[in-house]
Every structure is written in structure tokens, then in C-alpha cells.
Design a protein around this motif. Structure first.
Motif, mmCIF file in Angstrom:
data_model
loop_
_atom_site.group_PDB
_atom_site.id
_atom_site.type_symbol
_atom_site.label_atom_id
_atom_site.label_comp_id
_atom_site.label_asym_id
_atom_site.label_seq_id
_atom_site.Cartn_x
_atom_site.Cartn_y
_atom_site.Cartn_z
ATOM 1 N N TYR A 66 0.559 -1.222 -0.123
ATOM 2 C CA TYR A 66 -0.038 0.019 -0.095
ATOM 3 C C TYR A 66 0.783 1.214 -0.082
ATOM 4 C CZ TYR A 66 -3.069 3.860 1.265
ATOM 5 O OH TYR A 66 -3.686 5.004 1.583
ATOM 6 N N TYR A 67 1.683 1.156 0.721
ATOM 7 C CA TYR A 67 2.790 2.577 0.991
ATOM 8 C C TYR A 67 3.392 2.805 -0.039
ATOM 9 C CZ TYR A 67 6.816 5.240 1.944
ATOM 10 O OH TYR A 67 7.756 6.302 1.928
ATOM 11 N N THR A 68 3.825 1.638 -0.932
ATOM 12 C CA THR A 68 4.571 1.832 -2.115
ATOM 13 C C THR A 68 3.883 2.064 -3.171
ATOM 14 O OG1 THR A 68 4.870 -0.287 -2.324
ATOM 15 C CG2 THR A 68 6.597 0.688 -1.315
ATOM 16 N N PHE A 82 -1.294 5.710 7.671
ATOM 17 C CA PHE A 82 -0.756 4.991 6.366
ATOM 18 C C PHE A 82 -1.456 6.045 5.270
ATOM 19 C CE2 PHE A 82 0.896 1.341 8.588
ATOM 20 C CZ PHE A 82 2.023 1.020 7.518
ATOM 21 N N VAL A 83 -2.452 6.377 5.182
ATOM 22 C CA VAL A 83 -3.122 7.206 4.373
ATOM 23 C C VAL A 83 -2.485 8.402 4.253
ATOM 24 C CG1 VAL A 83 -5.028 8.520 3.617
ATOM 25 C CG2 VAL A 83 -5.364 6.263 4.081
ATOM 26 N N ALA A 84 -2.182 9.154 5.448
ATOM 27 C CA ALA A 84 -1.366 10.464 5.625
ATOM 28 C C ALA A 84 -0.111 10.186 5.068
ATOM 29 C CB ALA A 84 -1.448 10.912 7.104
ATOM 30 N N ALA A 85 0.724 9.003 5.564
ATOM 31 C CA ALA A 85 2.310 8.820 5.287
ATOM 32 C C ALA A 85 2.370 8.812 3.473
ATOM 33 C CB ALA A 85 2.566 7.725 5.870
ATOM 34 N N ARG A 86 1.340 7.939 2.877
ATOM 35 C CA ARG A 86 1.539 7.550 1.429
ATOM 36 C C ARG A 86 1.239 8.955 0.888
ATOM 37 N NH1 ARG A 86 -1.338 3.375 -2.337
ATOM 38 N NH2 ARG A 86 -3.149 4.649 -2.420
ATOM 39 N N LYS A 102 -5.680 16.663 0.798
ATOM 40 C CA LYS A 102 -6.824 17.130 1.978
ATOM 41 C C LYS A 102 -7.501 16.261 2.355
ATOM 42 C CE LYS A 102 -7.211 22.032 -0.274
ATOM 43 N NZ LYS A 102 -7.889 23.116 -0.625
ATOM 44 N N ASN A 103 -7.817 15.062 1.394
ATOM 45 C CA ASN A 103 -8.637 13.754 1.740
ATOM 46 C C ASN A 103 -7.936 12.958 2.976
ATOM 47 O OD1 ASN A 103 -11.319 13.187 0.508
ATOM 48 N ND2 ASN A 103 -10.155 14.244 -0.893
ATOM 49 N N ALA A 104 -6.350 13.049 2.920
ATOM 50 C CA ALA A 104 -5.524 12.334 3.652
ATOM 51 C C ALA A 104 -5.612 13.080 5.035
ATOM 52 C CB ALA A 104 -4.209 12.110 3.222
ATOM 53 N N PHE A 105 -5.580 14.309 4.874
ATOM 54 C CA PHE A 105 -5.908 15.295 6.194
ATOM 55 C C PHE A 105 -6.916 14.838 6.932
ATOM 56 C CE2 PHE A 105 -7.571 18.927 8.306
ATOM 57 C CZ PHE A 105 -6.703 19.507 9.213
ATOM 58 N N ASN A 106 -8.168 14.303 6.236
ATOM 59 C CA ASN A 106 -9.228 14.186 7.016
ATOM 60 C C ASN A 106 -9.351 12.553 7.377
ATOM 61 O OD1 ASN A 106 -11.030 16.636 7.198
ATOM 62 N ND2 ASN A 106 -10.972 16.434 5.282
ATOM 63 N N GLY A 152 -10.962 3.880 0.155
ATOM 64 C CA GLY A 152 -10.891 4.593 1.196
ATOM 65 C C GLY A 152 -11.465 3.888 2.613
ATOM 66 N N SER A 153 -11.255 4.572 3.712
ATOM 67 C CA SER A 153 -11.795 4.127 5.044
ATOM 68 C C SER A 153 -12.695 5.089 5.746
ATOM 69 C CB SER A 153 -10.838 3.998 5.945
ATOM 70 O OG SER A 153 -10.386 5.315 6.126
#
Length: 554
Positions: free
Chosen positions: A149-151, A215-219, A474-478, A497-498
Motif C-alpha cells: 500500500y505504502y509503495t 498510512f493514508v497520511a504517510a503515503r 486534503k482527503n488524507a488530512f481528514n 477509502g476508509s
């Protein structure tokens, strides 16, 4: 008559002197020009020693000149090359910032994942021994999917975590009930009761929320650094137009042709030339600033509630706690499963033993003294603090690029000497007003012929790439992940998405998000999502038909 004989030689001498002065005015020496031209690395062959008539000049004023046609062509190409180098040098800080910070963050996240996997493996071998080794692929697969996922892999985090806990439940349920034989159908039935049973307590829910957000934010953040790097690299490679090249030559090297090689352009003159040549780059600035702001928002999340370091370091402890919770509730969990899924068959030669006795033989609690290792070399907080400072410096970069170039003392004369600078025609003050930034404001640029009806396609592509990445950030921020093709020629970064966590989704960002069906396997998820659109259209078709028939019956 004697006075005439005395004055005549004097008048003749004056006439000769005046003639020589007039000749010198028309044909001044080109020695300074030749010296400056040679310093640029050009050959002095066929270069005039004195000024010549300049009817052949196509860019510079056609008066007496030190430039031949060949010189004007070479100096024109030299001005183009120097302009490209000036843009590259001025943007060097920006480009290296994104390259170096992307490298650091990527190395950090990969090392953090690897160390977390090693920490869990070492601790579980010490804690659970052979039983862990026999079931280690369950944990190994979890880390494989997290890394994928991250990559940039197309991985649904929620589905991945649900699948991990379902597989772990199946394995542990068999271990605490060794006297029974469980078929694949029976194990699948166990998974269906997971939400009701909560065999691991509240750990799976908390881990899912924490891991997904982190992970969403990091990626998204690392992808943002990639996009910033690619945009900076591509936009800083300027290909000047014909109108820009003419303006550059007129500003930088027409002083040579006028015998003034040491006179530098006036500051405002330089600004108008650069604003015309970099008009499309300035149009990138609005979307660039929004992108930087979004990166700073996500950076704040990474050092706060979405800190992937604080999530991954103790993940082995959290999973161990979940296993201990199931141990404590093993009898109740087994009884409810038997009630819902039926009584499984006893294995031949096995007698029923106490569930807790069977479990305790195999498992022992995790010792809190065994702390997990951390990623070596630095911490996430230090990385975030560093990159936030650099990102703030990158704001408004493209709109201030002309000012940054024209503030270089090697390029312009400077404000104190504005009376002694080159104004495009001669040495003197530059009078035209300075143009505003951007393509549409160059319609009346007095120095550069700019076609405002033809925006640069490459710049427009980078604007779109920044816009897509900003929305993703912006979506990762949320706490949300978004499904769309990655920016900048990469098709790898789609994820699922989660849903919004803790905060409402902003209404202005309407994206296609996906939700994983709890406790469903991957094949079922793919098939159900493939069939759903056809059922939807079929339903519309049937309803429409019924409405038509109803009108006819009336």
C-alpha cells in the motif's frame, strides 16, 4: 594679406582635426567588445576593430555597431543558454529540497515498516515459540500488504486489516479447540460472527483506525513530495519562445553591439523581460501554493494524531494484547461459535480437554520489558520539523522567480545605478511600468511579444497534477483515501477509502471512495463490485418499464 597667411595654416589644421573627430565618432573602437566577446569563449576572427554600419542587425538597433550578423546570432544563442541556466540555478534549492526530503521520508517509512516487522517476529518467537512459526505467514502477509500500500499498490487498507484479524481468529480458534476438526466452510462461518463475538476486544477497531489514518497520511505525503519534485524539475526546464529569445538578446547582449559591454540592464527592464518569458510559470503559482498548504496540513497530522511511528512501533504489543484478550474469553467465544455454526466433529482419538488448559500450554503473556525497536537514524518529528520549514520557503516560488533572477547583481545593474543601466536602447533610466504576473497580464508587455491565447501545455499539465495531488492531500488530512490515478505519469497510486474518521468529509471535495465489506475475502469483493453496476442499471430498466405500462393501463 599677412594676417591671411598666418591664419590659413591654423584653419587647415583645425579642419583636419575636426574631420578626424567626426570620423572617430562614426567609427569608435571595438576593443572592449572584442575583449568581452572573447571572454565568452568565442573566436575573434572576422570581428571588427572599429564600429561598422549595422543595417544587417535583426534584433539590435541598426546604427553603428561592433556586431556582425554572426556575432548577433551567437550572442542570441548565448542569451538563451544563460537564461535557461539562470532559471535552473534559481530553482536549484526548490528541486533539491523535494529530492532530498522525499529520499529521507521514503527511507524512514520503509525502515520503520521493516523494523516493526522484525520486532514483532522476534517478540512473537520468544513469546509463542513454535506455534508462531507455524502461523507466521499471517503476520508476514499483513506487513507485505502494508508495504505494498505504502509503495503505491492498489490495496484496500480496511479489507487488509479485516482479513488479518479474520485469519488470526481462525488460527487461534483451532489452537484453543485442538480436539475438533474444522472444515473451510466452518472457518468461514466463524468469520461471520466476528463482529458479534469481538474475540479480540476493541483492539482491531482501534488498530484499524490508527493504521488506516497513519498510512493514508504517510503515503499521501510521500507522494506529494514526489509530485513536488517532478513539477519543480519539469517547470524549471524552460524552453523560451522566439519572442523571449529576442527580448533576452536585446537585454543582455545588445549593449555589446552598441559598444557598451560592461553596462548591465536596468532592474525594471529585467523584470518585464522575465515576466514575459516566465509568464506561464507564474500561472502555476496559485495551484502550487494550495499544494504547499495541503502538504503542511498533512505534515501537521503526521506529527500529531496520524503519526505512523507511534502507530507501528507498538503494533506487536497491541496484537499480543488482542491474543491475550481472546485467551481470556476463549470459552465464551467457542460456545457462541458452536451455537451459531454448529457443533464441529471430534478428531479421532482426541478427548475433550479444557479450553483454557489447551491454550495456556501453548501461549504465555507478552513481557512488557521487551520493547520494540524503532527506526534508526532519526525520528518522524525531526523530519517533519525540517520539511515544514523548507515547504514554507517554497511558497510563491514561481511568481517571485523573475524577481529572484533580476535581484542577481551579475544580471542587472541594481537600483543605485539605474541612471547608468541599459534600458533596451541606450544607457539611461527605464521608464515603462512593470507588468503584473501571469500570461494574461503580458498583453501589453513592452519587451516580450507574448501570445496570451496559447498557454503552455506542459505547464497546464503540471497545474492539473498539482490539483489532483492537493485534493488527495486534503482527503488524507481528514483520514480518507481516494481512488484515482496517481499524478505525474504514475498509474500506481490508487487505493480504497476508509471513510471519514473523527471529522466530516469536506463537501467541496466529492471523490469516488470505496468501502470494504467486513470479513469478506478479496474474490468476493471483486465479484460483488463487478456485478453491482449491472444490477443497478437493470433495476432502473425494470422500474422504467413498469412506469410506462402503468401509464398505458390508465
Amino acid at each position: 594679406m599677412s594676417w591671411i597667411s598666418v591664419l590659413l595654416p591654423v584653419l587647415c589644421t583645425l579642419a583636419v582635426f575636426c574631420g578626424s573627430v567626426l570620423a572617430d565618432a562614426k567609427a569608435r573602437t571595438c576593443s572592449e567588445v572584442r575583449q568581452a566577446y572573447s571572454a565568452k569563449g568565442f573566436s575573434l576572427s572576422n570581428i571588427p576593430y572599429q564600429e561598422i554600419s549595422g543595417e544587417h542587425l535583426r534584433i539590435c538597433t541598426q546604427g553603428y555597431t561592433c556586431c556582425t550578423s554572426e556575432m548577433e546570432d551567437k550572442l542570441s544563442q548565448q542569451s538563451k543558454l544563460e537564461f535557461e541556466n539562470m532559471v535552473a540555478e534559481t530553482s536549484h534549492f526548490l528541486r533539491t529540497t523535494f529530492v532530498s526530503r522525499h529520499k529521507k521520508f521514503d527511507e524512514f517509512f520503509r525502515e520503520l515498516l521493516e523494523n516493526s516487522k522484525k520486532s514483532l517476529n522476534g517478540m512473537f518467537i520468544r513469546t509463542y515459540g513454535q506455534l508462531y512459526r507455524q502461523n507466521s505467514e499471517v503476520f508476514r502477509d499483513l506487513f507485505t500488504e502494508l508495504k505494498r500500500y505504502y509503495t503505491g499498490g492498489n490495496v484496500n487498507l480496511e479489507e487488509t486489516l479485516n482479513d488479518f484479524w479474520a485469519r488470526l481468529l481462525e488460527r487461534i480458534f483451532q489452537l484453543i479447540n485442538p480436539q475438533y476438526h474444522f472444515t473451510e466452510d466452518y472457518l468461514e462461518c466463524i468469520s461471520k460472527y466476528t463482529d458479534q463475538l469481538k474475540p479480540f476486544g476493541d483492539v482491531p477497531r482501534k488498530v484499524k483506525v490508527q493504521v488506516t489514518r497513519a498510512f493514508v497520511a504517510a503515503r499521501a505525503f510521500v507522494q506529494g513530495l514526489t509530485v513536488g519534485r517532478e513539477v519543480a524539475n519539469r517547470v524549471s526546464k524552460v524552453i523560451p519562445t522566439v519572442g523571449c529569445i529576442r527580448a533576452l538578446m536585446k537585454m543582455m547582449y545588445c549593449p555589446y553591439c552598441h559598444g557598451l559591454p560592461t553596462v548591465k540592464p536596468c532592474n525594471n527592464y529585467c523584470l518585464n523581460v522575465m515576466k514575459g518569458c516566465l509568464a506561464n510559470q507564474a500561472d502555476l503559482d496559485t495551484e502550487w501554493n494550495l499544494f504547499i498548504d495541503a502538504m503542511l496540513l498533512v505534515a501537521g497530522r503526521l506529527e500529531g494524531p496520524f503519526n505512523i511511528e507511534s502507530v507501528m512501533e507498538p503494533i506487536d504489543v497491541k496484537i499480543s494484547d488482542a491474543i491475550m484478550t481472546m485467551q481470556e474469553n476463549s470459552m465464551q467465544v467457542s460456545a457462541k461459535v458452536f451455537q451459531g455454526c454448529g457443533q464441529p466433529k471430534l478428531l479421532h482419538g482426541r478427548t475433550s480437554r479444557s479450553i483454557s488448559e489447551s491454550f495456556n500450554i501453548r501461549f504465555r503473556p507478552y513481557s512488557p520489558e521487551e520493547h520494540p525497536t524503532t527506526a534508526a537514524g532519526t525520528s518522524l518529528d525531526r523530519l517533519i520539523t525540517d520539511v515544514k520549514g523548507k515547504l514554507k520557503l517554497a511558497k510563491k516560488f514561481w511568481s517571485t522567480l523573475p524577481n529572484n533572477i533580476c535581484s542577481d547583481g551579475n544580471v542587472i545593474a541594481g537600483v543605485p545605478e539605474e541612471e547608468d543601466c541599459w534600458n533596451g536602447h541606450t544607457k539611461g533610466r527605464y521608464l515603462p511600468e512593470i507588468m503584473n504576473d501571469g500570461l494574461t497580464n503580458q498583453m501589453n508587455n513592452p519587451e516580450v511579444d507574448v501570445d496570451i491565447t496559447r498557454p503552455d501545455t506542459k505547464i497546464r499539465q503540471q497545474i492539473m497534477a498539482l490539483r489532483m495531488m492537493t485534493n488527495k492531500l486534503k482527503n488524507a488530512f481528514n483520514g480518507n483515501d481516494v481512488t484515482f490515478q496517481d499524478s505525474i505519469d504514475e498509474a500506481s497510486g490508487s487505493g480504497s477509502g476508509s471513510g471519514c474518521i473523527d471529522e466530516m468529509c469536506p463537501p467541496e471535495f466529492d471523490f469516488e471512495t470505496t468501502e470494504a465489506t467486513p470479513w469478506s475475502n478479496k474474490n468476493e469483493t471483486k465479484s460483488s463490485t463487478a456485478v453491482r453496476p449491472y444490477l443497478h442499471w437493470l433495476a432502473i430498466f425494470v422500474i422504467s418499464g413498469l412506469l410506462v405500462l402503468q401509464r398505458q393501463w390508465r
